[in-house]
Design a protein around this motif. Sequence first.
Motif, short mmCIF file in Angstrom:
data_model
loop_
_atom_site.label_atom_id
_atom_site.label_comp_id
_atom_site.label_asym_id
_atom_site.label_seq_id
_atom_site.Cartn_x
_atom_site.Cartn_y
_atom_site.Cartn_z
N MET A 1 0.84 -1.18 0.00
CA MET A 1 0.00 0.00 0.00
C MET A 1 0.89 1.25 0.00
N MET A 2 0.25 2.40 -0.25
CA MET A 2 1.02 3.64 -0.35
C MET A 2 1.16 4.38 0.97
N CYS A 3 0.20 4.25 1.89
CA CYS A 3 0.22 5.04 3.12
C CYS A 3 -0.55 4.32 4.22
N GLY A 4 -0.56 4.91 5.40
CA GLY A 4 -1.25 4.30 6.53
C GLY A 4 -2.75 4.23 6.34
N SER A 5 -3.34 5.29 5.78
CA SER A 5 -4.79 5.30 5.56
C SER A 5 -5.23 4.16 4.65
N GLU A 9 -7.64 0.95 5.18
CA GLU A 9 -8.78 0.76 4.28
C GLU A 9 -8.80 -0.68 3.74
N ASN A 10 -7.67 -1.11 3.23
CA ASN A 10 -7.62 -2.44 2.62
C ASN A 10 -7.64 -3.54 3.67
N ALA A 11 -7.13 -3.26 4.85
CA ALA A 11 -7.24 -4.23 5.95
C ALA A 11 -8.71 -4.43 6.31
N LEU A 201 6.82 2.54 3.43
CA LEU A 201 5.64 2.37 2.57
C LEU A 201 4.53 1.79 3.42
N GLY A 202 3.31 1.91 2.95
CA GLY A 202 2.19 1.36 3.70
C GLY A 202 2.03 -0.12 3.42
N GLY A 203 1.34 -0.80 4.31
CA GLY A 203 1.06 -2.22 4.09
C GLY A 203 0.42 -2.85 5.30
N TYR A 204 0.16 -4.13 5.19
CA TYR A 204 -0.34 -4.87 6.34
C TYR A 204 -0.02 -6.34 6.16
N PHE A 205 0.05 -7.05 7.27
CA PHE A 205 0.19 -8.51 7.21
C PHE A 205 -0.91 -9.13 8.05
N PHE A 219 -6.20 -4.93 -4.14
CA PHE A 219 -5.34 -4.60 -5.27
C PHE A 219 -5.31 -3.09 -5.43
N ASN A 220 -4.19 -2.56 -5.92
CA ASN A 220 -4.14 -1.14 -6.32
C ASN A 220 -3.13 -0.96 -7.44
N THR A 221 -3.07 0.23 -7.99
CA THR A 221 -2.30 0.45 -9.21
C THR A 221 -0.83 0.07 -9.05
N TRP A 222 -0.19 0.58 -8.03
CA TRP A 222 1.24 0.36 -7.89
C TRP A 222 1.59 -0.70 -6.85
N MET A 223 0.62 -1.16 -6.10
CA MET A 223 0.86 -2.11 -5.01
C MET A 223 1.98 -1.59 -4.09
N GLY A 224 1.78 -0.34 -3.64
CA GLY A 224 2.82 0.29 -2.84
C GLY A 224 3.92 0.81 -3.76
N ASP A 225 5.13 0.89 -3.27
CA ASP A 225 6.26 1.38 -4.04
C ASP A 225 7.40 0.36 -3.90
#
Length: 339
Positions: A1-5, A9-11, A201-205, A219-225
């Motif tokens: 993900m790109m950020c914490g928000s 959201e995706n979590a 970068l944003g993300g979650y496990f 899913f998102n466009t860049w899947m984070g960086d």
Amino acid sequence: MMCGSCSNENAFKNIFIAYQRRLRGDIDFTLEEKISCLMNQPPGCPKLSILSFLNGFHGRTLGSLSTTHSKYIHKIDVPSFDWPVAHFPQYKYPLDEHERENSDEDNKCLEEVEDLVVQYEKKGAPVAGIIVEPIQSEGGDNEASNYFFQGLQKIAKKYNAYFLIDEVQTGGGPTGKFWCHEYFNLETPPDVVTFSKKMQLGGYFHSSEMTPRQPFRVFNTWMGDPGKLIVLESIIRIIKEQKLLDNVVTTGHRLKSGLLQLENEFPHLINSTRGRGTFLAINATNEKLRDDILKRLKAKGVQSGGCGAQTIRLRPALIFQEHHADIFLDIFRQVLKQS
């Protein structure tokens, strides 16, 4: 993900997907579900909820904003989901002098959480997940006991909700452990952990049980960086090689002891030192004084910040050492003498 928000959201999406699959079983979606979801209607779009806490902050995008309850300016004019909001423990300090009151506060808050879970089940919007920060950061650096977090997890399990710990602020080592929830001695790992900030970068496990069965559901466009992952790998290597978590624990002890000493010297100005590692905070006696202290610190070369109603929060880097703590404490003492 790109950020914490968007991590949160995706979590949330992942929680809802797993919750519904558990109800549905491993069978295909019905035609009614497929059609109704395109019109934002059940059964394809079920009425589910996420329980969060007063003074919590989980992001500024629409779903995460429904779980953010720190400052009105983040939320005003924006529609929100009807999701339950519980009180987070508000402790009296010093902790060792108020054990009974703080234990009662834990139990009162846990009882409210369970009551809300039952209420929302009855009103047809069952709680699919509970989100909580290990230390409520934007809302005032509010901490809670291991007992409280263990109790939260037990409630989540009892009512088949997923337990999400938001480590966007605390992840990456500032509390002295890589993840702050490692302090809590939980019965099992959290179902989901979100992160960003120090992690580049944003993300979650999450637990393997929560993995969606179909592609493209999260899913998102860049899947984070992906470039930031290379940076993160180097950061984690340096943290291990230079034993920076040990440094945070040692420096944090020096810093916290110094803050407590300043409390004793200036009880009419500051109180309620708290936190873990170097992820620390102290209260001024009022908001105006807090803001004045921050301005005076900045004029002396110290960049600090405020949170909550009257809190000064400290967020030094992992390489911050004991002699740096002494420099800060000396400047802080000078500022307090002028206040």
